[in-house]
Scaffold this motif. Structure first.
Motif, PDB file in Angstrom:
ATOM      1  N   GLU A  48      -1.737   5.634  -3.072  1.00 27.37           N
ATOM      2  CA  GLU A  48      -3.089   4.961  -2.959  1.00 27.37           C
ATOM      3  C   GLU A  48      -3.967   5.278  -1.615  1.00 27.37           C
ATOM      4  OE1 GLU A  48      -2.657   0.378  -3.883  1.00 27.37           O
ATOM      5  OE2 GLU A  48      -0.672   1.344  -3.258  1.00 27.37           O
ATOM      6  N   LEU A  49      -3.513   5.722  -0.544  1.00 23.86           N
ATOM      7  CA  LEU A  49      -4.151   6.354   0.619  1.00 23.86           C
ATOM      8  C   LEU A  49      -3.342   7.597   0.905  1.00 23.86           C
ATOM      9  CD1 LEU A  49      -6.214   5.804   2.954  1.00 23.86           C
ATOM     10  CD2 LEU A  49      -4.412   4.673   4.124  1.00 23.86           C
ATOM     11  N   VAL A  50      -3.990   8.761   1.222  1.00 24.63           N
ATOM     12  CA  VAL A  50      -3.460  10.076   1.568  1.00 24.63           C
ATOM     13  C   VAL A  50      -3.583   9.957   3.099  1.00 24.63           C
ATOM     14  CG1 VAL A  50      -3.793  12.761   1.547  1.00 24.63           C
ATOM     15  CG2 VAL A  50      -3.980  11.186  -0.559  1.00 24.63           C
ATOM     16  N   VAL A  51      -2.793  10.088   3.942  1.00 24.53           N
ATOM     17  CA  VAL A  51      -2.588  10.506   5.277  1.00 24.53           C
ATOM     18  C   VAL A  51      -2.563  11.653   5.779  1.00 24.53           C
ATOM     19  CG1 VAL A  51      -1.654   9.413   7.329  1.00 24.53           C
ATOM     20  CG2 VAL A  51      -1.962   8.018   5.350  1.00 24.53           C
ATOM     21  N   LEU A  52      -3.265  12.493   6.587  1.00 30.35           N
ATOM     22  CA  LEU A  52      -3.045  13.524   7.239  1.00 30.35           C
ATOM     23  C   LEU A  52      -2.442  13.681   8.324  1.00 30.35           C
ATOM     24  CD1 LEU A  52      -6.464  15.476   6.002  1.00 30.35           C
ATOM     25  CD2 LEU A  52      -4.291  15.159   4.536  1.00 30.35           C
ATOM     26  N   ALA A  71       3.097  -1.258   4.413  1.00 30.31           N
ATOM     27  CA  ALA A  71       2.915  -0.205   3.645  1.00 30.31           C
ATOM     28  C   ALA A  71       4.316   0.480   3.195  1.00 30.31           C
ATOM     29  CB  ALA A  71       2.055   0.810   4.176  1.00 30.31           C
ATOM     30  N   GLU A  72       4.096   1.394   2.324  1.00 33.98           N
ATOM     31  CA  GLU A  72       5.215   2.304   1.886  1.00 33.98           C
ATOM     32  C   GLU A  72       4.844   3.596   1.798  1.00 33.98           C
ATOM     33  OE1 GLU A  72       6.445   1.566  -2.076  1.00 33.98           O
ATOM     34  OE2 GLU A  72       7.678   3.226  -2.362  1.00 33.98           O
ATOM     35  N   ILE A  73       5.821   4.657   2.458  1.00 34.64           N
ATOM     36  CA  ILE A  73       5.422   6.022   2.530  1.00 34.64           C
ATOM     37  C   ILE A  73       6.384   6.526   1.165  1.00 34.64           C
ATOM     38  CG2 ILE A  73       5.653   8.233   3.238  1.00 34.64           C
ATOM     39  CD1 ILE A  73       5.749   6.957   6.241  1.00 34.64           C
ATOM     40  N   ALA A  74       5.517   6.665   0.127  1.00 30.08           N
ATOM     41  CA  ALA A  74       5.894   7.445  -1.319  1.00 30.08           C
ATOM     42  C   ALA A  74       6.389   8.393  -1.160  1.00 30.08           C
ATOM     43  CB  ALA A  74       4.801   6.782  -2.240  1.00 30.08           C
ATOM     44  N   VAL A  75       5.648   9.312  -0.469  1.00 28.98           N
ATOM     45  CA  VAL A  75       5.784  10.712  -0.725  1.00 28.98           C
ATOM     46  C   VAL A  75       5.401  11.553   0.604  1.00 28.98           C
ATOM     47  CG1 VAL A  75       3.765  11.501  -1.773  1.00 28.98           C
ATOM     48  CG2 VAL A  75       5.852  12.683  -2.064  1.00 28.98           C
ATOM     49  N   VAL A  76       6.116  12.523   1.113  1.00 28.35           N
ATOM     50  CA  VAL A  76       5.392  13.254   2.027  1.00 28.35           C
ATOM     51  C   VAL A  76       5.498  15.006   1.461  1.00 28.35           C
ATOM     52  CG1 VAL A  76       6.330  14.533   4.553  1.00 28.35           C
ATOM     53  CG2 VAL A  76       6.721  12.134   4.134  1.00 28.35           C
ATOM     54  N   ILE A  77       4.437  15.651   2.075  1.00 27.66           N
ATOM     55  CA  ILE A  77       4.186  16.943   1.520  1.00 27.66           C
ATOM     56  C   ILE A  77       3.871  17.642   2.540  1.00 27.66           C
ATOM     57  CG2 ILE A  77       2.982  18.461   0.071  1.00 27.66           C
ATOM     58  CD1 ILE A  77       1.956  16.115  -1.582  1.00 27.66           C
ATOM     59  N   ARG A 109      15.067   8.810   3.918  1.00 25.63           N
ATOM     60  CA  ARG A 109      15.170   8.899   2.282  1.00 25.63           C
ATOM     61  C   ARG A 109      13.821   8.765   1.683  1.00 25.63           C
ATOM     62  NH1 ARG A 109      19.758   7.409   4.115  1.00 25.63           N
ATOM     63  NH2 ARG A 109      19.637   5.363   4.641  1.00 25.63           N
ATOM     64  N   ILE A 110      12.940   9.259   2.447  1.00 29.48           N
ATOM     65  CA  ILE A 110      11.350   9.554   1.787  1.00 29.48           C
ATOM     66  C   ILE A 110      11.376  10.779   0.955  1.00 29.48           C
ATOM     67  CG2 ILE A 110       8.978   9.585   2.301  1.00 29.48           C
ATOM     68  CD1 ILE A 110       9.562   8.159   4.762  1.00 29.48           C
ATOM     69  N   PRO A 111      11.026  10.822  -0.376  1.00 31.99           N
ATOM     70  CA  PRO A 111      10.839  11.915  -1.211  1.00 31.99           C
ATOM     71  C   PRO A 111       9.971  13.015  -0.404  1.00 31.99           C
ATOM     72  CG  PRO A 111      10.548  10.041  -2.531  1.00 31.99           C
ATOM     73  CD  PRO A 111      10.375   9.247  -1.078  1.00 31.99           C
ATOM     74  N   ALA A 112      10.312  14.003  -0.096  1.00 34.62           N
ATOM     75  CA  ALA A 112       9.573  15.160   0.574  1.00 34.62           C
ATOM     76  C   ALA A 112       9.482  16.580   0.026  1.00 34.62           C
ATOM     77  CB  ALA A 112      10.199  15.449   2.162  1.00 34.62           C
ATOM     78  N   TYR A 113       8.578  17.089  -0.175  1.00 34.98           N
ATOM     79  CA  TYR A 113       8.173  18.309  -0.981  1.00 34.98           C
ATOM     80  C   TYR A 113       7.734  19.395  -0.024  1.00 34.98           C
ATOM     81  CZ  TYR A 113       8.911  15.333  -4.757  1.00 34.98           C
ATOM     82  OH  TYR A 113       9.369  14.375  -5.476  1.00 34.98           O
ATOM     83  N   VAL A 114       8.091  20.707  -0.147  1.00 35.65           N
ATOM     84  CA  VAL A 114       6.858  21.761   0.247  1.00 35.65           C
ATOM     85  C   VAL A 114       5.953  22.325  -0.603  1.00 35.65           C
ATOM     86  CG1 VAL A 114       7.066  23.950   1.882  1.00 35.65           C
ATOM     87  CG2 VAL A 114       9.001  22.218   1.955  1.00 35.65           C
ATOM     88  N   LEU A 174       0.762  -1.214  -0.118  1.00 30.98           N
ATOM     89  CA  LEU A 174      -0.066  -0.030  -0.030  1.00 30.98           C
ATOM     90  C   LEU A 174       0.897   1.181  -0.006  1.00 30.98           C
ATOM     91  CD1 LEU A 174      -2.956   1.152   0.402  1.00 30.98           C
ATOM     92  CD2 LEU A 174      -2.415   1.330   2.872  1.00 30.98           C
ATOM     93  N   LYS A 175       0.749   2.163  -1.186  1.00 30.60           N
ATOM     94  CA  LYS A 175       1.588   3.378  -1.029  1.00 30.60           C
ATOM     95  C   LYS A 175       1.052   4.430  -0.526  1.00 30.60           C
ATOM     96  CE  LYS A 175       4.217   2.454  -5.287  1.00 30.60           C
ATOM     97  NZ  LYS A 175       5.344   2.246  -4.817  1.00 30.60           N
ATOM     98  N   LEU A 176       1.610   5.194   0.757  1.00 36.24           N
ATOM     99  CA  LEU A 176       0.873   6.239   1.336  1.00 36.24           C
ATOM    100  C   LEU A 176       1.611   7.583   0.792  1.00 36.24           C
ATOM    101  CD1 LEU A 176       1.311   4.506   4.869  1.00 36.24           C
ATOM    102  CD2 LEU A 176      -0.659   4.222   3.453  1.00 36.24           C
ATOM    103  N   GLY A 177       0.753   8.549   0.855  1.00 33.60           N
ATOM    104  CA  GLY A 177       1.411   9.891   0.727  1.00 33.60           C
ATOM    105  C   GLY A 177       0.877  10.659   2.040  1.00 33.60           C
ATOM    106  N   VAL A 178       1.974  11.224   2.836  1.00 37.12           N
ATOM    107  CA  VAL A 178       1.739  11.875   4.098  1.00 37.12           C
ATOM    108  C   VAL A 178       1.855  13.189   4.012  1.00 37.12           C
ATOM    109  CG1 VAL A 178       2.300  11.652   6.496  1.00 37.12           C
ATOM    110  CG2 VAL A 178       2.423   9.801   5.323  1.00 37.12           C
TER     111      VAL A 178
END
Ligand code: GRF
Length: 208
Positions: free
Chosen positions: A81-85, A28-34, A50-55, A1-5
């Motif tokens: 696949e799942l956005v985590v706030l 699961a895997e954290i694919a990206v942090v925003i 080493r998680i891709p992170a963006y502002v 499961l790919k997470l976007g946090v």
């Protein structure tokens, strides 16, 4: 499961999710942090793992929709696949929510429907609990719908309020519970055990 946090601050919930993935508890895997803010410590946590992170900052866009489109595009590019706030403090409009129907989770540091909704975030929640004189508060993980803190509830955990609590001591006790309940909720989702029936979320037993 790919997470976007999505984060805005210290990222202790992000850290807990990272830890539960690395321990093997959470499949699961954290694919990206925003992050909505420059310099949020959550960004340091992502970098260390080493998680891709963006502002992505609201003020860099001339409309809420364009701001949200930037995040939607980033999340899609990372096949989320799942956005985590997780401590994310910006309001998300129906435009964003519709891009991920029943695919966005949020954690609220109180027992929804108490002490929630517009203006009830962070410290303010615990101040309201203490001012009211409530004896029990808690944590809620829910799916995000088009309202504020109104989506179907996935898990809740109670936390006792102590007579000598300050907003800080209460916040710390609630935060500890957050760090347990969020990975639990995401794991249930990853295992396909959450079924939404109208307003209710039914947790299906472990598949044999
Ligand atoms: C805390 O107020 C927590 O209760 C809420 O978001 C804030 C920061 O969380 N969920 P985090 O440490 O950034 O995860």
């Amino acid at each position: 499961l790919k997470l976007g946090v999505l984060v805005s601050g210290g990222g202790t919930n992000l850290q807990s999710i990272i830890d539960h993935i690395e321990s093997g508890y959470l499949p699961a895997e954290i694919a990206v942090v925003i992050s909505s803010k420059e310099g949020a410590y959550a960004l340091e946590r992502a970098k260390k793992h080493r998680i891709p992170a963006y502002v992505v900052k609201r003020k860099d866009f001339d409309s809420q929709e364009k701001y949200e489109d930037e995040m939607i595009e980033l999340l899609r590019r990372h096949h989320v696949e799942l956005v985590v706030l997780a401590g994310f403090i910006k309001v998300l409009s129906p435009h964003f929510v519709r891009a991920f129907p029943n695919r966005i989770m949020n954690i609220h540091p109180a027992l929804i429907p108490s002490f929630c909704g517009k203006g009830f975030y962070g410290e303010k929640v615990h101040e309201a609990v203490l001012n009211y004189g409530a004896k029990i508060t808690g944590v809620t993980v829910h799916f995000v719908d088009e309202g504020t803190d109104t989506g179907p509830i996935i898990l809740q955990r109670a936390v006792a309020v102590e007579d000598d609590d300050t907003p800080d001591t209460l916040a710390a006790r609630v935060l500890k519970e957050e760090h347990k309940i969020y990975p639990e909720a995401i794991k249930l989702y990853a295992e396909g055990r959450l079924e939404i029936r109208g307003r209710r979320v039914i947790i299906k037993s472990k598949r044999r």
